[in-house]
Write an enzyme that holds these catalytic residues in place. Structure first.
Site: not given
Length: 296
Positions: A246-248
């Site tokens: 969920d961390k681009t």
């Protein structure tokens, strides 16, 4: 803390709960109904209302209770009126409230159960097998001790193998069964694979050595190879089927680089950052031309 006053004219308080749930977006909290119309701060000495709420728990998204005024009017309380310990106030000058949970009863302390040791699937399986071996050993020893006691009790006279003590006292069948239990524990203790854990750790060290020595994992820019900081990570690498993130920024290295854009079916690419692709219309024309040649 139940919110009773905020410098915001609408009675709203913005908080950041990144220290609790990892979310950096701001959340709104509302002053309890009945205190929103007050223009001045709440005087603690004149506070005469009664608050009744649920018992302390570790659920960050739930709070139930009510506030009873001096005129017996009750106002419901929810998580929208609660400021948790560990949150940070943003875009609000000052707030005031009354503490309902303190010390070890706060939700932050109840959720702080200490570091959790992560066990791999292989380690959990090994622990289960060892426990099964221990239970099997106890059952075998109890069976042997019980059988030995029953066998001794069937002799009317003292058997020749039951040597009496120096004072002439003979060991009873119950005491003989007790001694036999611990004797079988010593004899059958090899059933428990104690050396299994040592062998697994040696195998882990070998796997880590091969991973760190792999040339395919070498990074020329950083002049380093992959580093394994945990021994149990090698066991689960081969079992990974899906990877969620969920961390681009982790995937893009916090870089946004223009590569190409498409306008009316034509691709315009950046010479340094991206490779030019053949436009969709050009591809269709080439495909039709090849099909036309094949028909001839």
């Amino acid at each position: 803390m139940v919110l009773l006053f905020s410098t915001d004219p609408d009675g709203i308080c913005h908080i950041e709960t990144s220290g609790l749930d990892g979310e950096s977006n701001l959340k709104q909290r509302q002053v309890v109904r009945g205190y929103t119309e007050q223009d001045s701060e709440v005087d603690p000495e004149k506070f005469s209302s009664r608050i009744e709420c649920e018992s302390p728990n570790n659920d960050l998204n739930r709070f139930r209770g009510f506030l009873e005024h001096s005129n017996r009017e009750r106002v419901g309380l929810s998580k929208e009126n609660l400021l948790l310990r560990g949150c940070t106030i943003r875009n609000t000058e000052a707030v005031m409230g009354i503490v309902v949970y303190a010390g070890h009863e706060t939700k932050a302390m109840l959720n702080n159960s200490g570091p959790r040791y992560k066990r791999s699937n292989l380690e959990r399986r090994a622990n289960t097998d060892v426990l099964c071996c221990v239970l099997l050993l106890i059952i075998m020893c109890l069976t042997g001790a019980l059988g030995h006691g029953i066998w001794l009790s069937r002799y009317e006279n003292i058997p020749f193998f039951n040597i009496p003590e120096p004072d002439g006292h003979v060991i009873s069948p119950v005491l003989g069964g007790f001694y036999m239990f611990w004797t079988m524990i010593i004899l059958l203790q090899v059933l428990i694979p104690i050396s299994l854990y040592v062998s697994i750790e040696i195998v882990k060290l070998g796997q880590i050595y091969f991973i760190q020595s792999d040339v395919d994992f070498y990074n020329e820019k950083m002049d380093s190879t992959v580093q394994c900081r945990a021994l149990n990570i090698t066991e689960d690498l081969g079992q990974i089927q899906y990877l969620f993130s969920d961390k681009t920024g982790t995937l893009t290295e916090n870089k946004m680089v223009f590569r190409r854009c498409s306008v009316a079916g034509f691709d315009y690419c950046h010479e340094e950052n991206g490779e030019c692709w053949v436009s969709m219309k050009t591809s269709l024309k080439i495909g039709r031309f090849c099909t036309h040649l094949m028909t001839w």
